[in-house]
Design an enzyme around this catalytic site. Sequence first.
Site, short mmCIF file in Angstrom:
data_model
loop_
_atom_site.label_atom_id
_atom_site.label_comp_id
_atom_site.label_asym_id
_atom_site.label_seq_id
_atom_site.Cartn_x
_atom_site.Cartn_y
_atom_site.Cartn_z
N SER A 263 4.24 -17.04 13.66
CA SER A 263 4.56 -16.09 12.59
C SER A 263 5.99 -15.63 12.83
CB SER A 263 3.63 -14.88 12.68
OG SER A 263 4.16 -13.78 11.95
N TYR B 70 -1.32 -8.04 16.86
CA TYR B 70 -0.95 -9.27 16.16
C TYR B 70 0.42 -9.79 16.64
CZ TYR B 70 -0.10 -12.47 12.25
OH TYR B 70 0.17 -13.58 11.48
C1 BGC Z 1 1.23 -11.86 8.60
C2 BGC Z 1 1.31 -11.35 7.19
C3 BGC Z 1 2.68 -10.80 6.87
C4 BGC Z 1 3.77 -11.79 7.27
C5 BGC Z 1 5.17 -11.22 7.10
C6 BGC Z 1 2.36 -12.87 8.81
O1 BGC Z 1 2.30 -13.41 10.07
O2 BGC Z 1 -0.02 -12.45 8.84
O3 BGC Z 1 0.34 -10.33 7.01
O4 BGC Z 1 2.78 -10.55 5.48
O5 BGC Z 1 3.59 -12.20 8.61
O6 BGC Z 1 5.28 -9.93 7.62
#
Ligand code: BGC
Length: 283
Positions: A168, A181
């Site tokens: 991410s 996360y």
């Molecule tokens: C998350 C999303 C978020 C995006 C940008 C992703 O890794 O799961 O919820 O919108 O990152 O912030």
Amino acid sequence: MNTSSSESGSVLPKLTIPRNLIGQKALVTGANSGIGRGVAIALGEAGADVAVNYVVGDDAANAVVDDIRRGGVHAVALKADVSSEDQVASLFERMIQEFGTVDILVANAGLQRDAAFREMTLEQWNTVLGVNLTGQFLCARAAIREFLRRGVVPSISCCAGKIICMSSVHQEIPWGGHANYATSKGGIKMLMESLAQEVAPHRIRVNGIAPGAIRTPINTAAWQTKEAYEQLMKLVPYGRIGEPEDIARAAVWLASDYSDYVVGTTLFVDGGMTLFPGFATGG
Ligand code: BGC
């Protein structure tokens, strides 16, 4: 590429995915929705046989399988919780029974359990780290064992196996309210790079994809209303939300021999989200 099956409102051009994965066996975790679903379908379009892993939602997983099979390749749905060592072992046993081997792993399964830090429960922390990070460890370890056992099959691919770790932008961008996360994604970066370095001499390629904001069920609150979408666009210089197909196209390339010299890299597919957009006019 058929974009009509995307979850809503895709503005992507229709492109035909090159069939450069013919004969390869791919496993995509968390493939019953969102990015995983898009990646699984695109790998099938590229000619791979695909195992669609999921943990809840038999119907959604079977629908992805049907979609992939319509393209003429083999596909199966394999239920397993990637955070469980036993279930991952059985997942790979079933994969190998069904397809004979695995050439491509897309370690994609991931979730969010958001909370302000002082409210965050140990369960929320452990669930996110368990699925997002330990899940990638367990699946990558099983895939590496199979790649090493089998080695290179030149008629299939010039390397012994490919792993794509779905990360991410939050492997780089700190994210208040989502410490579990962001920590899991920062961990994925180091897991991917350390593993890539360790197994490259065996002609195994490990890379990551770092999606930005993609139109999927994980973040509906960020794009569903006009107000939310406008707020989100302040973070995206390219001016549109990403679609699962944006990630899928990158995954097909990273899984193919066209990217053979790409080792231990994270490909950011984020419309420029990591370019500090606030500095375009500030600073
Ligand atoms: C998350 C999303 C978020 C995006 C940008 C992703 O890794 O799961 O919820 O919108 O990152 O912030």
